[in-house]
Scaffold this motif. Structure first.
Motif, PDB file in Angstrom:
ATOM      1  N   VAL A 199       0.936  -1.124  -0.120  1.00  0.00           N
ATOM      2  CA  VAL A 199       0.619  -0.343  -0.542  1.00  0.00           C
ATOM      3  C   VAL A 199       0.964   0.764   0.061  1.00  0.00           C
ATOM      4  N   TYR A 200       1.739   1.019   1.092  1.00  0.00           N
ATOM      5  CA  TYR A 200       2.325   2.378   1.009  1.00  0.00           C
ATOM      6  C   TYR A 200       3.377   2.546  -0.231  1.00  0.00           C
ATOM      7  N   ALA A 201       3.697   1.572  -0.855  1.00  0.00           N
ATOM      8  CA  ALA A 201       4.705   1.438  -2.014  1.00  0.00           C
ATOM      9  C   ALA A 201       3.680   2.345  -3.045  1.00  0.00           C
ATOM     10  N   GLU A 202       2.753   1.573  -3.794  1.00  0.00           N
ATOM     11  CA  GLU A 202       1.994   2.340  -4.783  1.00  0.00           C
ATOM     12  C   GLU A 202       1.231   3.806  -4.001  1.00  0.00           C
ATOM     13  N   ARG A 203       1.376   4.301  -2.498  1.00  0.00           N
ATOM     14  CA  ARG A 203       1.252   5.745  -2.414  1.00  0.00           C
ATOM     15  C   ARG A 203       2.164   6.246  -2.784  1.00  0.00           C
ATOM     16  N   ARG A 204       3.371   5.711  -2.213  1.00  0.00           N
ATOM     17  CA  ARG A 204       4.928   7.165  -2.224  1.00  0.00           C
ATOM     18  C   ARG A 204       5.244   7.434  -3.855  1.00  0.00           C
ATOM     19  N   GLN A 205       5.223   6.162  -5.172  1.00  0.00           N
ATOM     20  CA  GLN A 205       4.818   6.021  -6.346  1.00  0.00           C
ATOM     21  C   GLN A 205       4.262   7.242  -7.219  1.00  0.00           C
TER      22      GLN A 205
END
Length: 519
Positions: free
Chosen positions: A393-399
């Protein structure tokens, strides 16, 4: 006199009548309106005069008698105690009111020690604690509430008496074992369960180290910029902080730094707070060599290493330590939820028993039922599953955040390393006022922090930037929030090139506009 006071006094509406009478008589005695040795009316006379029941009057007089304000002699009556004659002369009413007003509204630091005034002169959390940059509510939707509730309920159903007591042994044994197993595999920490101490969080871990391993006035190296809460704790324990620069390889001690003898060294080597850089192997070895040579203690704060999105996880500094000089610290506040208030330390075997004693004597730790539930949460695999889900989830938000920022502000924008963690930094052109820009962002409904406020040294050595927390922002708020941020920062960066309509078979492109830098 008493009847008027009872009628006019500003008592709480639910204060019982016997207590009101007690307060009025006590005030008259303390103010010398009823002098030492003066005889009080009988309980019957007082009841008749004040229109109260005799039981009410007797209750008030008995309380005054128990506290020594009056003396009673059988067959003689009740008198104001002669001990009142030796009591301090009461402060005049006007002076007392002014003193009460001053206590209610004291000047900054007026009632504190010099150290207390220094620490509370600025509410650090309001200026530098990283919050979700867009939206008003933190996002905890990914937390497995039902599983957590079930595990806690099971502990309460099977609660044993020893789990309701203070914690005498450094933490619940099952949790210490679970943490040791987890850290050996995931963070390459050299650890046995006996080295693990459960604390209320990283700040309490730091506080324990500062109290037991250093004395007031000792020197501590501190990353610059660095973690504001760690700075508060170390200063609060009287340490002298030496700012040590951070560059692209992490903590960068100079020759002058190495010439000093630090007692403590605070570092975040796996994901420097707040710049996000990773300490290089060469710097790690140099730091460990210095600590082994000088006897310094390295406090390794591994606050969010679970959330690494690219490449292999970075091993801990403690895993390289052959001299037993590193104290490793972690917390469940970031990976589960902040209000859990459970952290941990891995201490060298040589000081494990002493640190356990200090933890108990200074902090009286508890929450053993919660610790037992957390141990099961880890042992049954829920913890690892939760981290995997949140990492995605956080990786998608960061990207999404970085993509929109580059789209709006151009590829030339400089961002901090974003392979790990829950926040990033947008670096600003030289001369830009990041404090003013953060205020502009706040006006636009965005919650960002100026990087310059994380520095300990003079303003001239600070680099400007905005610290942006993205992990707890609900996904639908990422893109509109990033575009709002881009609108505020747009004048500082050249926009991304855009294609114009073709002319003569050649696609003309807009040249980047030249912009001034906000002073």
């Amino acid at each position: 006199m008493l009847a008027r006071e009872l009628a006019e006094a500003d008592f709480h509406p639910r204060l019982p009548m016997h207590r009101r009478l007690y307060e009025s008589l006590r005030g008259a005695i303390l103010s010398r309106r009823l002098g030492p040795g003066e005889r009080l009316p009988s309980s019957r006379d007082l009841a008749a005069e004040l229109g109260l029941s005799r039981n009410t009057v007797l209750s008030a007089l008995n309380q005054l008698l128990a506290e020594g304000y009056v003396e009673a002699t059988i067959g003689s009556g009740t008198y104001v105690s002669h001990a009142i004659a030796n009591a301090p002369v009461p402060i005049p009413v006007a002076v007392a009111r002014e003193e009460a007003r001053r206590r209610r509204n004291p000047g900054p630091g007026m009632l504190l020690s010099a150290r207390g005034a220094l620490l509370t002169g600025r509410r650090a959390s309001e200026h530098v604690e990283i919050q979700p940059f867009a939206g008003q509510d933190d996002d905890y939707d990914g937390f497995p509430f039902k599983v957590w509730q079930r595990l806690q309920a099971r502990q309460w159903r099977n609660a044993r008496a020893e789990l309701l007591d203070y914690d005498h042994g450094g933490g619940h044994p099952a949790l210490r074992r679970a943490i040791a197993d987890y850290l050996r595999v995931s963070r390459s920490v050299n650890v046995t369960p006996d080295q693990v101490l459960i604390t209320p969080g990283t700040q309490q871990s730091l506080d324990l180290c500062a109290r037991l391993l250093a004395d007031s006035g000792d020197l501590a190296w501190f990353e610059n910029p660095g973690y504001w809460a760690a700075e508060r704790v170390l200063r609060g324990n009287g340490l002298q902080l030496r700012p040590v620069a951070v560059d692209a390889e992490g903590l960068a001690p100079s020759e002058d730094d190495f010439a000093t003898r630090a007692k403590l060294i605070y570092v975040t080597p796996s994901h420097q707070y707040p710049t996000g850089v990773v300490m290089s192997l060469a710097r790690r070895r140099a730091l460990l060599e210095y600590a082994a040579r000088t006897g310094a203690w390295i406090l390794e704060d591994d606050y969010d290493a679970e959330f690494r999105y690219e490449g292999r996880p970075v091993a801990s500094l403690q895993g390289l330590d052959d001299a037993g000089r590193v104290i490793y610290m972690g917390t469940f506040s970031k990976v589960l939820y902040p209000g859990l208030r459970i952290g941990y330390m891995v201490v060298p075997p040589a000081i494990a028993a002493d640190m356990q004693t200090g933890l108990y004597d200074l902090h009286r730790p508890g929450q053993l039922l919660m610790q037992a539930a957390l141990a099961e949460f880890i042992q049954l695999g829920y913890f690892a599953s939760h981290i995997r889900r949140q990492r995605q989830v956080y990786a998608e938000r960061r990207q999404r955040l970085t993509s929109v920022l580059r789209e709006v502000l151009g590829e030339g924008i400089e961002l901090s390393p974003v392979q790990t963690g829950m926040h990033l930094v947008v670096y600003l052109p030289a001369g830009a006022d990041d404090v003013a820009l953060a205020e502009e962002c706040a006006d636009a409904g965005l919650n960002v922090r100026p990087l310059s406020r994380y520095y300990l040294d003079a303003p001239g050595g600070r680099r400007g930037g905005l610290v942006i927390g993205y992990a707890y922002v609900k996904s639908p708020g990422i893109e509109p929030g990033a575009r709002k941020l881009g609108a505020v920062l747009g004048r500082l960066f050249a926009p991304a090139p855009k294609a114009r309509a073709k002319r003569g078979g050649v696609a003309a492109r807009t040249a980047p506009r030249r912009v001034g830098v906000a002073g």
